[in-house]
Scaffold this active site. Structure first.
Site, PDB file in Angstrom:
ATOM      1  N   HIS A  76      24.645  -3.885  -0.402  1.00  0.00           N
ATOM      2  CA  HIS A  76      24.585  -2.909  -1.289  1.00  0.00           C
ATOM      3  C   HIS A  76      25.999  -2.732  -1.755  1.00  0.00           C
ATOM      4  O   HIS A  76      26.108  -1.473  -2.384  1.00  0.00           O
ATOM      5  CB  HIS A  76      23.878  -1.682  -1.111  1.00  0.00           C
ATOM      6  CG  HIS A  76      22.373  -1.979  -0.898  1.00  0.00           C
ATOM      7  ND1 HIS A  76      21.685  -1.217   0.116  1.00  0.00           N
ATOM      8  CD2 HIS A  76      21.374  -2.642  -1.397  1.00  0.00           C
ATOM      9  CE1 HIS A  76      20.432  -1.419   0.029  1.00  0.00           C
ATOM     10  NE2 HIS A  76      20.198  -2.606  -0.741  1.00  0.00           N
TER      11      HIS A  76
ATOM     12  N   ASN B 226      21.252 -12.771 -11.024  1.00  0.00           N
ATOM     13  CA  ASN B 226      20.979 -12.157  -9.451  1.00  0.00           C
ATOM     14  C   ASN B 226      19.965 -13.160  -9.158  1.00  0.00           C
ATOM     15  O   ASN B 226      18.590 -12.853  -9.518  1.00  0.00           O
ATOM     16  CB  ASN B 226      20.621 -10.640  -9.487  1.00  0.00           C
ATOM     17  CG  ASN B 226      20.453 -10.233  -8.092  1.00  0.00           C
ATOM     18  OD1 ASN B 226      20.296 -11.026  -7.239  1.00  0.00           O
ATOM     19  ND2 ASN B 226      20.176  -9.092  -8.137  1.00  0.00           N
TER      20      ASN B 226
ATOM     21  N   ARG C 210      11.650  -2.835   6.411  1.00  0.00           N
ATOM     22  CA  ARG C 210      12.441  -2.941   7.387  1.00  0.00           C
ATOM     23  C   ARG C 210      12.804  -1.841   8.294  1.00  0.00           C
ATOM     24  O   ARG C 210      12.564  -0.603   8.097  1.00  0.00           O
ATOM     25  CB  ARG C 210      13.775  -3.426   6.926  1.00  0.00           C
ATOM     26  CG  ARG C 210      13.997  -4.757   6.195  1.00  0.00           C
ATOM     27  CD  ARG C 210      15.377  -4.998   5.752  1.00  0.00           C
ATOM     28  NE  ARG C 210      15.517  -6.019   4.706  1.00  0.00           N
ATOM     29  CZ  ARG C 210      16.236  -5.578   3.326  1.00  0.00           C
ATOM     30  NH1 ARG C 210      17.040  -4.772   3.548  1.00  0.00           N
ATOM     31  NH2 ARG C 210      16.293  -6.453   2.531  1.00  0.00           N
TER      32      ARG C 210
ATOM     33  N   GLU D 289      24.247  -1.599 -10.673  1.00  0.00           N
ATOM     34  CA  GLU D 289      24.759  -2.922  -9.934  1.00  0.00           C
ATOM     35  C   GLU D 289      25.403  -4.058 -10.937  1.00  0.00           C
ATOM     36  O   GLU D 289      26.227  -4.325 -10.710  1.00  0.00           O
ATOM     37  CB  GLU D 289      23.788  -3.601  -8.855  1.00  0.00           C
ATOM     38  CG  GLU D 289      23.794  -2.427  -7.722  1.00  0.00           C
ATOM     39  CD  GLU D 289      22.633  -2.901  -6.810  1.00  0.00           C
ATOM     40  OE1 GLU D 289      21.618  -2.583  -7.300  1.00  0.00           O
ATOM     41  OE2 GLU D 289      22.891  -3.514  -5.736  1.00  0.00           O
TER      42      GLU D 289
ATOM     43  N   ARG E  40      25.639 -12.430  -8.489  1.00  0.00           N
ATOM     44  CA  ARG E  40      25.607 -11.440  -7.422  1.00  0.00           C
ATOM     45  C   ARG E  40      25.545 -12.511  -6.186  1.00  0.00           C
ATOM     46  O   ARG E  40      24.683 -13.325  -6.069  1.00  0.00           O
ATOM     47  CB  ARG E  40      24.176 -10.663  -7.547  1.00  0.00           C
ATOM     48  CG  ARG E  40      24.290  -9.845  -6.189  1.00  0.00           C
ATOM     49  CD  ARG E  40      23.090  -9.097  -6.014  1.00  0.00           C
ATOM     50  NE  ARG E  40      22.909  -8.287  -4.768  1.00  0.00           N
ATOM     51  CZ  ARG E  40      21.647  -8.299  -4.436  1.00  0.00           C
ATOM     52  NH1 ARG E  40      20.379  -8.670  -4.725  1.00  0.00           N
ATOM     53  NH2 ARG E  40      21.800  -7.581  -3.150  1.00  0.00           N
TER      54      ARG E  40
END
Ligand code: ADP
Length: 407
Positions: free
Chosen positions: A189, A10, A250, A393, A100
């Site tokens: 996601h 990742n 965010r 993940e 990823r």
């Protein structure tokens, strides 16, 4: 010996996270992280997780400090750590490297073996994900140069959401403009939403095809999804990961005219507004802290800004639970995951509070339990199950990559 190991990479702009998994028993052999790549004080933390042959390098957990110039140097350092454990990149047991990749556009709707053409297409998606795809591309290039013969698989954050119906994926703007600039809702996601929605069905003892779930992935970034019978039909992030829930830094949803207003009246540039909404908003913008633990601690001590930030975070969550209940019609489970969702019982309690009319009632004792296992936290007899399912993940990326190369 059949090769059953997958190295999951990742790559972020200044970091490289990795895990080595053995898909024969889904065990984790090593996990690690290189951070501050390109700086003087880079740091590599490597941890060997299962007993293998005695590692030449000594301890199972090792930290290396000192400059690591770029992603190539980072991956080479990681390869050296793995080799010291006897699980190097040259190991015949390595079946694939899984990468990823944040944005797959409309092109990539499933895991894909990377060749020159695929890499060029991921590169072409950089304008849609300027913060993420460049690092993903670099990671792929370096890994391919180190093991050109090994299958490298891209697993896209957007892929699980590609099943969203057109009416959920489209923004209500001029169709030709949207088409020309690829402006639509992609969602992110996805690897987590896929894994957690399936694991939630397993927790209920039912097949994924038979259940409708709302997944709330609440990490530093946060997103919700509505999954009908294993298929994603709606998610809260859009063209970019900015839309939807209130997040650590965010804003999530806002009136797009806020942008015009800040430009016209505030004189802010596009880049300044981009940075404001992505990096200095959400919990951080509202109260100065982006870590939910800190926000809750301050709110508990009577800090007004922290209390309002917490309430805004929870209010947005409630709105999405309500909206996705309407989208799905029938909801079997609402599932909390990621750093906040797995750990903050206060957030779960506040998000579900007052939603008995929708069939959501918590068991306060079950909700308060801390555990790393999937678990139900709803009250006995509640119409809709509420669950906590830790996301994974890396395991999902490894599983998808392995499935593809051994098919
Ligand atoms: P990322 O999006 O970086 O993968 P994670 O899923 O690891 O994020 O979630 C990180 C966030 O989880 C932290 O910013 C913090 O707010 C939150 N978090 C972690 N542990 C707890 C906890 N015990 N209680 C509340 N929030 C927590």
């Amino acid at each position: 010996m059949t090769a059953s190991r997958v190295l999951v990479l990742n790559s972020g702009s200044s970091s490289l996270k990795y895990q080595l998994l053995d898909m024969a028993d889904r065990s984790r052999l090593a996990v690690g992280l290189v951070e501050r790549i390109g700086e003087e004080n880079s740091r590599l933390v490597h941890e060997r997780l299962v007993d293998g042959p005695p590692p030449a390098a000594g301890d199972a957990k090792r930290e290396t400090l000192g400059p690591i110039a770029d992603h190539r140097a980072a991956l080479e350092a990681v390869a050296a750590e793995l080799a010291a454990d006897g699980t190097g990149l040259d190991s015949p047991e390595l079946a694939a490297i899984g990468h990823r990749v944040v944005h797959g556009g409309t092109k990539f709707t499933r895991p894909t073996v990377i060749d020159d053409e695929v890499l060029a297409e991921i590169r072409a998606l950089i304008p849609l994900a300027p913060l993420h795809n460049p690092a993903n591309v670099t990671g792929i290039e370096v890994a391919r140069s180190l093991r050109a013969d090994l299958p490298q698989v891209a697993v896209f954050d957007t892929a699980f959401h590609s099943t969203m119906p057109e009416h959920a994926a489209r923004y209500a703007i001029d169709a030709a403009t949207a088409e020309k600039y690829s402006v639509r809702r992609y969602g992110f996601h996805g690897t987590s939403h896929a894994y957690v929605s399936r694991a939630a069905a397993a927790l209920l003892g039912r097949a994924p095809e038979d259940v409708n779930v709302i997944v709330l992935h609440l990490g530093n970034g946060a997103s919700a999804s509505a999954v009908r019978g294993g298929v994603c039909v709606e998610t809260s992030m859009g063209l970019t990961p900015l839309e939807g829930l209130v997040m650590g830094t965010r804003s999530g949803d806002l009136d797009p005219a806020v942008v015009f207003h800040l430009a016209r009246v505030g004189g802010l540039s596009v880049d300044e507004i981009d940075s404001l909404l992505n990096k200095k908003s959400g919990l951080l913008g509202m109260c100065g802290d982006n870590d939910m633990r800190e926000v809750m601690r301050r709110a508990g001590e009577g800090d007004e800004a922290a209390a309002v930030a917490f309430a805004a975070y929870v209010h947005r969550l409630k709105k999405y639970i309500g909206a996705y209940t309407a989208v799905l019609g029938r909801v079997d489970a609402v599932v909390f995951t990621a750093g906040v969702g797995e750990n903050a019982h206060q957030v779960r309690e506040a998000a579900v509070e007052g939603l008995a009319g929708l069939g959501l009632v918590l068991d306060p004792q079950a909700n308060a339990v801390r555990s790393a296992r999937p678990r139900l936290i709803s009250a006995e007899g509640a119409r809709v199950a509420v669950a906590v399912v830790p996301t994974d993940e890396e395991l999902e990326i490894a599983a998808q990559a392995y499935e593809l190369v051994t098919r």
